[in-house]
Design an enzyme around this catalytic site. Structure first.
Site, short mmCIF file in Angstrom:
data_model
loop_
_atom_site.label_atom_id
_atom_site.label_comp_id
_atom_site.label_asym_id
_atom_site.label_seq_id
_atom_site.Cartn_x
_atom_site.Cartn_y
_atom_site.Cartn_z
N LYS A 48 48.70 -4.27 36.05
CA LYS A 48 47.56 -4.23 36.83
C LYS A 48 46.64 -3.12 36.75
O LYS A 48 45.25 -3.56 37.34
CB LYS A 48 47.55 -4.53 38.32
CG LYS A 48 48.87 -6.14 38.60
CD LYS A 48 47.69 -7.46 38.54
CE LYS A 48 49.08 -8.54 39.13
NZ LYS A 48 48.12 -9.86 39.06
N TYR A 92 58.23 -6.40 38.87
CA TYR A 92 57.77 -6.30 40.06
C TYR A 92 57.88 -6.77 41.41
O TYR A 92 58.23 -6.59 42.93
CB TYR A 92 56.62 -7.98 39.91
CG TYR A 92 57.10 -9.31 40.54
CD1 TYR A 92 57.59 -10.30 41.46
CD2 TYR A 92 57.72 -9.34 39.72
CE1 TYR A 92 57.30 -11.01 42.46
CE2 TYR A 92 58.81 -10.67 39.47
CZ TYR A 92 58.66 -11.51 41.31
OH TYR A 92 59.14 -12.73 41.08
N HIS A 111 45.61 -21.16 43.00
CA HIS A 111 46.64 -20.16 41.93
C HIS A 111 47.82 -19.95 42.48
O HIS A 111 49.24 -19.88 41.46
CB HIS A 111 45.74 -18.58 41.37
CG HIS A 111 46.67 -17.83 40.79
ND1 HIS A 111 46.62 -17.84 39.67
CD2 HIS A 111 47.45 -16.96 41.41
CE1 HIS A 111 46.74 -16.09 39.61
NE2 HIS A 111 47.63 -15.78 39.94
N THR A 116 40.70 -3.09 36.11
CA THR A 116 40.06 -3.37 36.42
C THR A 116 38.78 -3.13 36.79
O THR A 116 38.00 -2.56 36.64
CB THR A 116 39.91 -3.21 38.30
OG1 THR A 116 41.94 -3.44 38.81
CG2 THR A 116 39.89 -4.76 39.27
N GLU A 165 48.28 -19.45 33.77
CA GLU A 165 47.70 -21.24 34.45
C GLU A 165 47.82 -21.92 33.28
O GLU A 165 48.60 -23.13 32.76
CB GLU A 165 46.66 -21.24 35.95
CG GLU A 165 47.47 -19.93 37.07
CD GLU A 165 46.00 -20.30 37.86
OE1 GLU A 165 45.57 -19.21 37.69
OE2 GLU A 165 45.55 -20.92 38.43
N GLU A 178 42.28 -12.17 35.24
CA GLU A 178 42.08 -12.91 37.07
C GLU A 178 40.76 -13.03 37.15
O GLU A 178 40.38 -12.16 37.60
CB GLU A 178 43.05 -12.26 37.77
CG GLU A 178 44.22 -12.43 37.08
CD GLU A 178 45.56 -12.37 39.02
OE1 GLU A 178 45.15 -11.40 39.79
OE2 GLU A 178 46.67 -12.76 38.24
N ARG A 223 59.02 -22.10 40.36
CA ARG A 223 59.93 -22.54 41.52
C ARG A 223 59.47 -24.13 41.65
O ARG A 223 58.70 -23.89 42.56
CB ARG A 223 60.28 -21.68 42.68
CG ARG A 223 60.09 -20.73 42.84
CD ARG A 223 60.58 -19.71 44.07
NE ARG A 223 59.14 -19.46 44.70
CZ ARG A 223 58.48 -18.68 44.06
NH1 ARG A 223 59.02 -17.40 43.47
NH2 ARG A 223 56.70 -18.75 44.63
N THR A 276 43.72 -14.23 42.46
CA THR A 276 42.51 -15.43 41.74
C THR A 276 42.42 -16.84 42.28
O THR A 276 43.19 -17.40 43.05
CB THR A 276 43.82 -16.17 40.57
OG1 THR A 276 44.01 -14.77 39.87
CG2 THR A 276 43.14 -16.20 38.94
N ASP A 328 44.15 -5.82 46.98
CA ASP A 328 43.78 -6.93 45.79
C ASP A 328 45.28 -7.81 46.54
O ASP A 328 46.02 -8.02 46.55
CB ASP A 328 44.71 -6.86 44.50
CG ASP A 328 44.44 -8.33 43.65
OD1 ASP A 328 43.29 -8.65 44.17
OD2 ASP A 328 44.79 -9.01 42.88
N GLU A 385 38.56 -12.90 39.63
CA GLU A 385 38.15 -13.03 41.66
C GLU A 385 37.04 -12.63 41.85
O GLU A 385 36.60 -12.54 41.18
CB GLU A 385 39.52 -11.69 41.54
CG GLU A 385 40.73 -11.99 40.87
CD GLU A 385 41.76 -11.04 41.95
OE1 GLU A 385 41.33 -10.69 42.96
OE2 GLU A 385 43.12 -11.04 41.72
N GLN A 408 54.34 -7.65 33.99
CA GLN A 408 54.92 -8.02 35.39
C GLN A 408 55.60 -8.44 35.96
O GLN A 408 56.38 -8.35 36.82
CB GLN A 408 53.71 -8.82 35.94
CG GLN A 408 52.83 -9.44 37.44
CD GLN A 408 51.91 -9.65 37.80
OE1 GLN A 408 51.02 -10.23 37.06
NE2 GLN A 408 51.88 -10.98 38.89
N ASP A 431 40.84 -8.56 37.36
CA ASP A 431 41.61 -7.95 37.64
C ASP A 431 43.05 -7.93 36.83
O ASP A 431 43.65 -9.04 36.68
CB ASP A 431 42.54 -8.91 38.84
CG ASP A 431 44.41 -8.49 39.60
OD1 ASP A 431 44.52 -7.13 39.16
OD2 ASP A 431 44.95 -8.36 39.82
N ARG A 482 51.45 -9.14 32.00
CA ARG A 482 52.61 -11.34 32.56
C ARG A 482 53.93 -10.05 32.67
O ARG A 482 54.41 -10.64 33.32
CB ARG A 482 51.74 -12.16 32.12
CG ARG A 482 51.14 -12.76 32.73
CD ARG A 482 50.40 -12.82 34.18
NE ARG A 482 49.43 -13.17 33.90
CZ ARG A 482 48.20 -13.04 35.52
NH1 ARG A 482 48.67 -12.74 37.16
NH2 ARG A 482 47.72 -14.06 35.84
MN MN Z 1 44.78 -10.19 41.48
#
Ligand code: MN
Length: 433
Positions: free
Chosen positions: A260, A251, A141, A264, A381, A206, A150, A367, A134, A208, A247, A240, A244
């Protein structure tokens, strides 16, 4: 200005079909009562059965070899043959299924043998997927998500140099319409110092594209960017699914793992590189001040025509909406033009270290959000990290997915003078943990 002619098919449901007119001819693996799992081609509301057509004597030469490979219970052998075989099969199918086909008098009496109504068929994952990677090439995204964490510096310094990716889990790739179970896992509640265990509370999708790999490469031998297109067999839609909360906790430092790998979803039909040829466009110019790709990622022809213009749509259908007869609600409309890297750049980068790709490997693009509200390819988002709820036509609200929610992706290509083609749907309903 030249316009192409758009021939019609004697399979009348194909004419004007939003996904599968004669000009598309995507391949997939299906089963039908009494028939073993096998390869077929979508044409309107029907599936053209390659095995049955071979058995009654259609196809010659290179098209016959290609049809034999594509008629098996997986498309790996067909993918391995590459572009000349795909083109030979496509040319023969365009000829056979055309309303003015010279074979029509032979075909019509056999229609019940070589065509099956799609509504009676079960679709299957089209290939044995050896490896699934992926990527993260949807720059909007990356920016939208990066801003949540950030605000002043949303993109990490590698983004404009490296097509970022991680190794996903091939074993949990499921065909459209397969229900998806909400995963359990570790999450760290806001302000907590130790994790708790339980069902994910921030389940997301997601949007994709999936990329099917054709001929592979030997270990140790990179695929040059100028040759990368020869290794791409076709495309599908890919969801995907992402937990969250799992994750966010797991991660660092190695990337997504259990957040993830639980599922899928992919759409069933492989839309070939040939069918997409009219919808190729130039890769959008990089904004002023962005670095040029390193030499191994740059090819003039790829920059000229290596991007795709495919409209992408996300819809949500809750259990309550279903019960009230409310149509699926559109959450986003986006486009593959939001890719910062082309698919050829992904292939070149993936193999530059000598990593071996094999026929039937699958890539996710990452994404594909656009820059504006209404174009976001994930709830992360849309809800700004879970802060803003969206309201559905049923009056329900969502920050993330609830059990019973069905997520639907669609994709369509339009260009003046050409028949529009689509991908069929990628659907999945979320079940409780
Ligand atoms: Mn993805």
């Amino acid at each position: 200005m030249t316009t192409s002619s758009n021939p019609l098919s004697w399979v009348t449901s194909a004419n004007g079909h939003s996904d599968f007119p004669l000009q598309n001819l995507p391949l997939g693996i299906f089963s039908h009562s009494g028939l073993s799992k096998r390869g077929g081609v979508a044409i309107g509301e029907m599936i053209f059965d390659l095995r049955a057509a071979l058995d009654v004597g259609f196809f010659n030469g290179a098209a016959r070899d290609a049809a034999e490979a594509a008629s098996r219970d997986q498309l790996n052998d067909f993918f391995a043959l590459g572009a000349p075989a795909r083109q030979a099969l496509r040319n023969e199918l365009l000829h056979l299924l055309d309303e003015n086909s010279p074979q029509l008098s032979r075909l019509r009496p056999l229609a019940d043998t070589v065509l099956h109504p799609m509504s009676e068929c079960q679709m299957h994952v089209p290939a044995r997927i050896g490896d699934y990677t992926d990527f993260y090439v949807g720059i909007h995204h990356a920016l939208n998500v990066g801003k949540l964490f950030r605000p002043d510096n949303p993109l990490l310094p590698n983004y404009k140099y490296v097509p970022i990716g991680y190794h996903g889990r091939a074993s949990t790739i499921c065909i459209s319409d397969t229900p998806v179970k909400r995963p359990n896992g570790q999450t760290l509640a806001p302000g907590a110092t130790v994790p708790e265990f339980g069902p994910s509370k921030r389940l997301d999708y997601e949007l994709e594209m999936g990329v099917w790999i054709g001929p592979g490469n030997a270990i140790g031998e990179a695929i040059a960017i100028g040759e990368a297109a020869e290794h791409i067999a076709g495309f599908c839609l890919l969801n995907d699914w992402s937990a969250r909360d799992l994750q966010a906790w797991e991660y660092q430092p190695l990337g997504p793992f259990l957040s993830k790998s639980f599922a899928t979803s992919i759409s069933a039909w492989v839309v070939t590189a040939e069918a997409l040829a009219p919808f190729r466009i130039a890769q959008p110019a990089r904004p002023e001040g962005d670095p040029q790709p390193l030499a191994y990622l740059f090819d003039a022809a790829d920059q000229q025509g290596g991007a795709l213009d495919i409209e992408l749509e996300v819809l949500l259908l809750t259990e309550q909406m279903k019960a009230q007869g409310i149509a699926p609600h559109r959450l986003a409309l986006s486009n593959t033009q939001n890719m910062y890297w082309t698919v050829a750049q992904m292939v070149a980068h993936h193999t530059v270290n000598g990593c071996k790709l094999q026929p039937g490997d699958l890539f996710g693009t990452g994404t594909l959000s656009g820059p504006l509200a209404g174009q976001f390819g994930s709830l992360l988002e849309i809800s700004e990290g879970g802060k803003q709820a969206l309201t559905l036509p049923s009056g329900e609200s969502r920050r993330f997915l609830e059990d019973g929610d069905e997520v639907i992706f669609r994709a369509r290509c339009h260009r003046q003078g050409y028949a529009s083609i689509g991908f069929g749907e990628c659907r999945g309903t979320l079940l409780g943990a």
